[in-house]
Design an enzyme around this catalytic site. Structure first.
Site, short mmCIF file in Angstrom:
data_model
loop_
_atom_site.label_atom_id
_atom_site.label_comp_id
_atom_site.label_asym_id
_atom_site.label_seq_id
_atom_site.Cartn_x
_atom_site.Cartn_y
_atom_site.Cartn_z
N GLY A 1 0.80 -1.22 0.00
CA GLY A 1 0.00 0.00 0.00
C GLY A 1 0.82 1.26 0.00
N CYS A 2 0.19 2.35 0.45
CA CYS A 2 0.78 3.68 0.33
C CYS A 2 2.04 3.87 1.17
CB CYS A 2 -0.25 4.74 0.74
SG CYS A 2 -1.72 4.79 -0.32
N ASN A 3 2.22 3.07 2.20
CA ASN A 3 3.42 3.19 3.02
C ASN A 3 4.63 2.51 2.40
OD1 ASN A 3 1.45 0.99 4.23
ND2 ASN A 3 3.51 0.17 4.43
#
Length: 383
Positions: free
Chosen positions: A161-163
């Site tokens: 994901g975004c991390n």
């Protein structure tokens, strides 16, 4: 969403100290350059509403109050009547492959141009994506697409994901440190247009109002063990990576997820409406952990490069860390001009900071990303 346990605030005052530490902190690797790329066409939020014939007032308000002006997207094809045609999951996977390879290749080439390096110089390639699944992964596809050395070491970071950009940066700096003087490159390629589901629900509307297509690449080199990271001849503004810190908020494990939507017969992303406050409440905890043992305070950080997760996420992080709107100007600027670019968002902000030419030698920066897990990742760098 399960009940979230917020971390206690330490309440301890920061130590009195005049300026940052006198002696430099040991670096893991040095960031040499950055490059970015987007898909072919950008749309305003009004353009998207009209293209998808969205008339629900609540959903329209969500789009128009997002603090996003434009996003790069690859919308579904139009039928003879002008109506956007539904895309099966197989079509979306094809879209992801085509977009991620194209944008990833252009971002990688832009990064190498920034460094003054060639494709043949790359010894390690780490590729990040969460908007589609491929086997073989994007790293192998990029090596073939660009004609890179087939003996190049590689790894794919999929589904975090975004991390994930900072998770990957941690791995890349480790490789660079173990292979001093050899060039390592990280590529974040997110074809968010391939992760959309279109229906009349608020669940999909939140996602559809936020994400855009984009890719970013970062080049690094490490030094000999026990020695400082070497200077990079001819490369300006090349900071050292000093340290990483993470926090997995296990009580909010399902607050951000990409799972199978049985009604839509495709994968669909979900964002809990409380997630900005969950992330914000833990931002102080992980940033203090990042700075622990360095002799630095948050007030010593000159540059904050935070993931452009959304207006409420940015506001929550600002409040909890005590940073100003100016501190996160590139975060909000990237959100405004591109939307949420998932794992590569913070690199777009980093590129904008370098373009400003305001960084001074010795200054510190904090990179911060957040995503499913729920997770906050941080890195400390110094110019």
């Amino acid at each position: 969403m399960t009940t979230t346990l917020l971390p206690p605030r330490s309440g301890a005052p920061e130590p009195d100290r005049a300026g940052p530490p006198a002696s430099p902190l040991p670096g893991i690797a040095r960031i040499l350059g950055v490059g970015t790329a987007v898909s072919d066409r950008s749309y305003s939020q009004t353009d998207v509403l009209e293209a998808l014939d969205i008339t629900d007032p609540k959903i329209r308000q969500l789009f128009l109050n997002s603090a996003i002006d434009r996003r790069y997207l690859t919308l579904p094809p139009q039928g003879s009547d002008g109506v956007r045609l539904p895309e099966a999951q197989g079509d979306l996977l094809d879209k992801h492959k085509a977009l991620a390879v194209d944008m990833g290749a252009r971002a990688l080439q832009a990064c190498l141009k920034d460094v003054g390096a060639d494709l043949a110089d790359v010894r390690y390639l780490c590729v990040v994506t969460s908007t589609g699944f491929l086997t073989p992964g994007l790293s192998a596809l990029l090596i073939r697409e660009l004609g890179m050395d087939r003996h190049c070491s590689r790894v794919d970071v999929v589904g975090m994901g975004c991390n994930a950009g900072l998770n990957a940066l941690n791995a890349v700096t480790g490789w660079a440190s173990a292979h001093p003087g050899e060039l390592a490159v990280m590529v974040c390629a997110e074809a968010c247009s391939a992760a959309y589901a279109y229906d009349a629900t608020m669940r999909t509307a939140v996602v559809n109002s936020l994400f855009g297509d984009g890719a970013a690449a970062l080049a690094l080199v490490g030094g000999q063990a026990g020695q400082s990271v070497p200077e990079a001849p001819g490369v300006q503004q090349a900071p050292r990576v000093l340290k990483f810190a993470s926090c997995v908020i296990t009580d909010a494990l399902d607050a951000m997820r990409y799972d199978w939507d049985r009604e839509q017969n495709r994968f669909s992303f979900y964002l809990d409406p409380h997630i900005p406050y969950v992330v914000g409440a833990h931002a102080e905890l992980v940033s203090d952990r990042l700075l622990a043992g360095t002799g630095l305070r948050r007030s010593d950080i000159s540059h904050w490069l935070v993931h452009s997760g959304g207006k409420k996420v940015i506001d929550a992080v600002m409040v909890n860390l005590g940073v100003t709107r100016h501190d996160v100007r590139h975060t909000t600027g990237v959100l405004r001009d591109y939307g949420n670019l998932s794992s590569g968002s913070f690199l777009f902000s980093y590129e904008r900071l370098l373009a400003e030419d305001v960084v001074n030698p010795g200054e510190y920066g904090v990179l911060m990303t957040m995503g499913p897990g729920s997770t906050i990742e941080t890195a400390l760098i110094q110019w």
